[in-house]
Design a protein around this motif. Sequence first.
Motif, PDB file in Angstrom:
ATOM      1  N   GLU A  18       0.729  -1.574   0.011  1.00 60.31           N
ATOM      2  CA  GLU A  18       0.113  -0.256  -0.597  1.00 60.31           C
ATOM      3  C   GLU A  18       0.388   1.211  -0.244  1.00 60.31           C
ATOM      4  O   GLU A  18       0.125   2.251  -0.515  1.00 60.31           O
ATOM      5  CB  GLU A  18      -0.767  -0.466   1.440  1.00 60.31           C
ATOM      6  N   ASP A  19       1.930   1.073   0.659  1.00 64.20           N
ATOM      7  CA  ASP A  19       3.017   2.212   1.032  1.00 64.20           C
ATOM      8  C   ASP A  19       3.732   2.310  -0.705  1.00 64.20           C
ATOM      9  O   ASP A  19       3.781   3.326  -0.710  1.00 64.20           O
ATOM     10  CB  ASP A  19       3.736   1.866   1.987  1.00 64.20           C
ATOM     11  N   ALA A  20       3.602   1.485  -0.803  1.00 68.03           N
ATOM     12  CA  ALA A  20       4.328   1.686  -3.272  1.00 68.03           C
ATOM     13  C   ALA A  20       3.201   1.745  -3.949  1.00 68.03           C
ATOM     14  O   ALA A  20       3.781   1.703  -4.961  1.00 68.03           O
ATOM     15  CB  ALA A  20       5.131  -0.120  -3.425  1.00 68.03           C
ATOM     16  N   LYS A  21       2.216   1.802  -3.532  1.00 71.57           N
ATOM     17  CA  LYS A  21       1.076   2.396  -4.213  1.00 71.57           C
ATOM     18  C   LYS A  21       0.770   3.481  -4.905  1.00 71.57           C
ATOM     19  O   LYS A  21       1.477   4.773  -4.401  1.00 71.57           O
ATOM     20  CB  LYS A  21      -0.426   2.616  -4.207  1.00 71.57           C
ATOM     21  N   THR A  22       1.287   3.914  -6.282  1.00 71.01           N
ATOM     22  CA  THR A  22       1.383   5.136  -7.526  1.00 71.01           C
ATOM     23  C   THR A  22      -0.083   4.933  -7.843  1.00 71.01           C
ATOM     24  O   THR A  22      -1.166   4.330  -8.079  1.00 71.01           O
ATOM     25  CB  THR A  22       1.902   4.753  -7.927  1.00 71.01           C
ATOM     26  N   GLU A  23      -0.663   6.042  -8.367  1.00 68.07           N
ATOM     27  CA  GLU A  23      -1.147   6.410  -9.915  1.00 68.07           C
ATOM     28  C   GLU A  23      -1.784   5.551 -10.892  1.00 68.07           C
ATOM     29  O   GLU A  23      -2.498   5.161 -10.876  1.00 68.07           O
ATOM     30  CB  GLU A  23      -1.484   8.004  -9.781  1.00 68.07           C
ATOM     31  N   THR A  24      -0.387   4.851 -11.290  1.00 68.50           N
ATOM     32  CA  THR A  24      -0.600   3.626 -12.626  1.00 68.50           C
ATOM     33  C   THR A  24      -0.528   2.811 -11.911  1.00 68.50           C
ATOM     34  O   THR A  24      -0.042   1.966 -12.936  1.00 68.50           O
ATOM     35  CB  THR A  24       0.402   4.337 -13.456  1.00 68.50           C
ATOM     36  N   GLY A  25      -0.071   2.357 -10.828  1.00 71.62           N
ATOM     37  CA  GLY A  25       0.114   0.451 -10.491  1.00 71.62           C
ATOM     38  C   GLY A  25       1.073   0.851  -8.822  1.00 71.62           C
ATOM     39  O   GLY A  25       1.122   1.161  -8.268  1.00 71.62           O
TER      40      GLY A  25
ATOM     41  N   PHE B  80       8.220   0.483  -5.914  1.00 71.66           N
ATOM     42  CA  PHE B  80       8.908  -0.412  -4.627  1.00 71.66           C
ATOM     43  C   PHE B  80      10.561   0.025  -5.087  1.00 71.66           C
ATOM     44  O   PHE B  80      11.059   0.294  -3.509  1.00 71.66           O
ATOM     45  CB  PHE B  80       8.673  -2.245  -4.258  1.00 71.66           C
ATOM     46  N   THR B  81      11.071   0.425  -5.862  1.00 70.60           N
ATOM     47  CA  THR B  81      12.298   1.571  -5.906  1.00 70.60           C
ATOM     48  C   THR B  81      12.684   2.107  -5.167  1.00 70.60           C
ATOM     49  O   THR B  81      13.952   2.187  -5.225  1.00 70.60           O
ATOM     50  CB  THR B  81      12.832   1.808  -7.349  1.00 70.60           C
ATOM     51  N   PRO B  82      12.230   2.773  -4.822  1.00 69.41           N
ATOM     52  CA  PRO B  82      12.177   4.194  -3.237  1.00 69.41           C
ATOM     53  C   PRO B  82      12.684   3.288  -1.985  1.00 69.41           C
ATOM     54  O   PRO B  82      14.003   3.533  -1.864  1.00 69.41           O
ATOM     55  CB  PRO B  82      11.188   5.268  -3.980  1.00 69.41           C
ATOM     56  N   MET B  83      12.282   1.993  -1.803  1.00 68.30           N
ATOM     57  CA  MET B  83      12.513   1.545  -0.659  1.00 68.30           C
ATOM     58  C   MET B  83      13.877   0.678  -1.248  1.00 68.30           C
ATOM     59  O   MET B  83      13.738   0.444   0.165  1.00 68.30           O
ATOM     60  CB  MET B  83      11.255   0.411  -0.947  1.00 68.30           C
ATOM     61  N   LEU B  84      14.263   0.474  -2.058  1.00 71.40           N
ATOM     62  CA  LEU B  84      15.874  -0.234  -1.808  1.00 71.40           C
ATOM     63  C   LEU B  84      16.489   1.087  -2.459  1.00 71.40           C
ATOM     64  O   LEU B  84      18.224   0.415  -2.854  1.00 71.40           O
ATOM     65  CB  LEU B  84      15.490  -1.425  -3.344  1.00 71.40           C
TER      66      LEU B  84
ATOM     67  N   ASP C  35       4.510   5.369  10.757  1.00 71.92           N
ATOM     68  CA  ASP C  35       3.207   4.570  11.024  1.00 71.92           C
ATOM     69  C   ASP C  35       2.791   4.207  10.211  1.00 71.92           C
ATOM     70  O   ASP C  35       2.315   4.518   8.524  1.00 71.92           O
ATOM     71  CB  ASP C  35       2.683   6.163  11.192  1.00 71.92           C
ATOM     72  N   GLU C  36       3.464   3.216   9.417  1.00 76.08           N
ATOM     73  CA  GLU C  36       2.894   2.089   8.307  1.00 76.08           C
ATOM     74  C   GLU C  36       3.360   2.654   7.451  1.00 76.08           C
ATOM     75  O   GLU C  36       2.935   2.607   6.109  1.00 76.08           O
ATOM     76  CB  GLU C  36       2.105   1.235   8.552  1.00 76.08           C
ATOM     77  N   ALA C  37       4.148   3.405   6.665  1.00 77.99           N
ATOM     78  CA  ALA C  37       4.461   4.239   5.841  1.00 77.99           C
ATOM     79  C   ALA C  37       5.887   4.541   4.998  1.00 77.99           C
ATOM     80  O   ALA C  37       6.418   4.417   6.025  1.00 77.99           O
ATOM     81  CB  ALA C  37       3.562   5.697   5.486  1.00 77.99           C
ATOM     82  N   ASP C  38       6.198   5.024   3.745  1.00 80.75           N
ATOM     83  CA  ASP C  38       7.835   5.898   4.179  1.00 80.75           C
ATOM     84  C   ASP C  38       8.476   4.101   4.595  1.00 80.75           C
ATOM     85  O   ASP C  38       9.943   4.808   4.812  1.00 80.75           O
ATOM     86  CB  ASP C  38       8.046   6.549   4.325  1.00 80.75           C
ATOM     87  N   TYR C  39       8.528   3.217   4.266  1.00 82.99           N
ATOM     88  CA  TYR C  39       9.086   1.912   4.143  1.00 82.99           C
ATOM     89  C   TYR C  39      10.892   2.158   2.949  1.00 82.99           C
ATOM     90  O   TYR C  39      10.613   2.506   2.724  1.00 82.99           O
ATOM     91  CB  TYR C  39       8.556   0.776   3.639  1.00 82.99           C
ATOM     92  N   GLN C  40      11.617   1.969   3.961  1.00 84.43           N
ATOM     93  CA  GLN C  40      13.181   1.919   3.414  1.00 84.43           C
ATOM     94  C   GLN C  40      14.343   1.237   4.271  1.00 84.43           C
ATOM     95  O   GLN C  40      14.282   0.561   5.193  1.00 84.43           O
ATOM     96  CB  GLN C  40      13.018   3.606   2.976  1.00 84.43           C
ATOM     97  N   VAL C  41      14.777   0.616   3.454  1.00 82.77           N
ATOM     98  CA  VAL C  41      15.542  -0.611   3.364  1.00 82.77           C
ATOM     99  C   VAL C  41      16.855   0.111   3.596  1.00 82.77           C
ATOM    100  O   VAL C  41      17.524   0.392   2.496  1.00 82.77           O
ATOM    101  CB  VAL C  41      15.916  -2.381   3.157  1.00 82.77           C
TER     102      VAL C  41
END
Length: 379
Positions: free
Chosen positions: A66-73, A76-80, A336-342
């Motif tokens: 849900e955090d990775a959701k965009t207007e078009t799909g 997950f790339t920002p997370m990595l 707050d269950e958002a902005d996930y990042q490794v």
Amino acid sequence: MKRKGIIFIAVFLIAFSLLAGCNDTTASESKGHEKKAAKVDKKHPPKQEISIAAIGDMLIHSQVYEDAKTETGYDFTPMLKEVKPYLEDATITIANQETMIGGEAIGLSSYPTFNSPFEVGDALKDAGVDVVTLANNHTLDKGEKAIQRAIEHWEKIDLMYTGAYKNEEDQSKLRILETAEGIDVAFLAYTYGTNGIPVPEGKDYLVNVINKEQMAKEIEKAKQQADAVILNLHFGTEYQMLPNENQKDLAQFAADQGVHAVIGHHPHVLQPVEWVEGKNGNKTFVAYSLSNFLSGQDELYRRFGGILKFTLTKSENEEIELHTPAFLPTFVRYKDEADYQVVPMKQVTDKELEGAKNYYKEITGHMRKWLPELEIIEP
């Protein structure tokens, strides 16, 4: 005229001699280098060497996608992004894709039966991952349809998968990556089970289940066709920081078969690495559990993961040596269950995690428990 002609000829000859001398010197140096290179190549051929990186579970809970959701799909790339340089840096990078990427069409889902967006695969590809392991306790969560759809996407983005297959023919093909450095690496993957979900009759190819007899045959086949064999095992007790007896037994079995490295998954927490001596005196490098790499699990120790790296060198007599193991501890950052990042754990501040430095020291010491020489990669 005769004298001038003689002088001209003499000057010409002297100039030609000088030019020839220069050319001879250059040619001599070049030939000398060529001879020297040929001599070195014969007695001391260029070192054939590659690096391998491995990460733990890509366990995609609903809060993550849900955090990775965009207007078009989904993206997950920002997370990595923060760990991408370390994944790209290796010759070959392996990831354990814990959840099937069956895509939205069949319904995304979270624990206890997962199904993830195709875009998880795209992010791994973008980050530099070359091989994904699919044999785990969640492989059959959404049945054959999810597996087939996931494999279609892995093939579409040209990312090698192992441990789950589309048919018998696909399963019979060894997964071997041929590197430009001349070291070919085979990847095998097996799981202890599938959470009680039975494998469809006649479709054992959908997931590799741990079976020593079958594993021994496939390891031997891999040894005949590749220089090195990496065995990925989904095993152990969840949330336990040390390997159980079954893990130890399977690690010894792998060493006895001549496997070069065992990469373990499933406990969702980090377990130490060590060398295990095989029956023939060989040494196998074993990482019992690399924990979660990206997940929505919020328990602290399940947010600690890492990037394992080691080097494979081929000697003049074609033998492979695994050496220089190293580890970069990582942390799943979110709010707050958002902005996930490794992120590299060394970069985590006390503001994000109280006592961050102490946890970093604890984790590095834990991974070195049986291998004090394990190098810790500094970001």
